[in-house]
Design a protein around this motif. Structure first.
Motif, PDB file in Angstrom:
ATOM      1  N   SER A   1       0.812  -1.222   0.000  1.00  0.00           N
ATOM      2  CA  SER A   1       0.000   0.000   0.000  1.00  0.00           C
ATOM      3  C   SER A   1       0.845   1.271   0.000  1.00  0.00           C
ATOM      4  O   SER A   1       0.411   2.292  -0.503  1.00  0.00           O
ATOM      5  N   ASP A   2       2.052   1.237   0.551  1.00  0.00           N
ATOM      6  CA  ASP A   2       2.942   2.401   0.571  1.00  0.00           C
ATOM      7  C   ASP A   2       3.601   2.517  -0.805  1.00  0.00           C
ATOM      8  O   ASP A   2       4.413   1.677  -1.186  1.00  0.00           O
ATOM      9  N   SER A   3       3.244   3.558  -1.569  1.00  0.00           N
ATOM     10  CA  SER A   3       3.727   3.672  -2.947  1.00  0.00           C
ATOM     11  C   SER A   3       5.245   3.858  -3.012  1.00  0.00           C
ATOM     12  O   SER A   3       5.877   3.343  -3.938  1.00  0.00           O
TER      13      SER A   3
ATOM     14  N   GLN B   1       3.869  -3.502   7.107  1.00  0.00           N
ATOM     15  CA  GLN B   1       3.515  -2.187   6.576  1.00  0.00           C
ATOM     16  C   GLN B   1       4.605  -1.145   6.864  1.00  0.00           C
ATOM     17  O   GLN B   1       4.355  -0.072   7.408  1.00  0.00           O
TER      18      GLN B   1
ATOM     19  N   ASP C   1       7.110   1.754   6.370  1.00  0.00           N
ATOM     20  CA  ASP C   1       7.083   3.019   5.635  1.00  0.00           C
ATOM     21  C   ASP C   1       8.253   3.074   4.652  1.00  0.00           C
ATOM     22  O   ASP C   1       9.404   2.834   5.020  1.00  0.00           O
ATOM     23  N   GLY C   2       7.961   3.406   3.417  1.00  0.00           N
ATOM     24  CA  GLY C   2       8.989   3.504   2.393  1.00  0.00           C
ATOM     25  C   GLY C   2      10.090   4.491   2.731  1.00  0.00           C
ATOM     26  O   GLY C   2      11.238   4.303   2.332  1.00  0.00           O
TER      27      GLY C   2
ATOM     28  N   ALA D   1       7.534   2.603  -0.892  1.00  0.00           N
ATOM     29  CA  ALA D   1       8.115   1.275  -0.661  1.00  0.00           C
ATOM     30  C   ALA D   1       7.939   0.407  -1.898  1.00  0.00           C
ATOM     31  O   ALA D   1       8.870  -0.287  -2.325  1.00  0.00           O
TER      32      ALA D   1
END
Length: 158
Positions: A38-40, A133, A135-136, A42
């Protein structure tokens, strides 16, 4: 199975999700194909990492258990607290491999292929980031250093 009292047991046991060989082989070839993160940022970083790995020369030696990169050939733990996953496991693993103050050239020299090499590392990162999840922004500097080290290997071919 009973463990004799003379055998020391660890204080903390970490559970791992086990995959069948067929699903592991297909995800190892393309770890991102299982499901998007979901983190673009990453997602973009790990996709870029995969692309860099795919450009590596076939002459890159295969990793063995003795190589530092082989630590990423393990399964991602499934029982960690999401808030502690980065700080207590993934960040230290990446710091150990990428090293503080280690040059890009020396990281490049540590790169290995095969089942315990960069493909395993990419698979591990995809699975870990998806599971916890991550964070990128936390990954960005480390993954970009890794990509830079991979690019050195790619230039050696020409």
């Amino acid at each position: 199975m009973l463990v004799p009292p003379t055998v020391p047991t660890p204080d903390r046991v970490i559970a791992y999700a086990m995959e069948s060989n067929s699903s592991r082989n297909s995800s190892a070839a393309n770890p991102s194909n299982t499901s998007a993160i979901s983190d673009s940022l990453a997602n973009d970083l790990l996709t870029k990492l995969e692309k860099s790995i795919s450009n590596l020369p076939k002459t890159l030696p295969d990793a063995s258990e003795a190589d530092e990169i082989a630590i990423f050939a393990q399964n991602v733990p499934t029982d960690m607290d999401r808030d502690d996953a980065w700080e207590s496991l993934l960040d230290p693993l990446l710091n150990h491999f990428l090293g503080f103050g280690r040059s890009i050239e020396s990281i490049s020299a540590l790169l290995r292929g095969g089942d315990k090499g960069l493909i395993a590392m990419a698979r591990y990162l995809w699975e870990f980031v998806r599971q916890y999840q991550i964070d990128g922004a936390l990954l960005e500097g480390k993954v970009l250093r890794l990509i830079e080290a991979i690019e050195i290997q790619c230039q050696c071919v020409f």
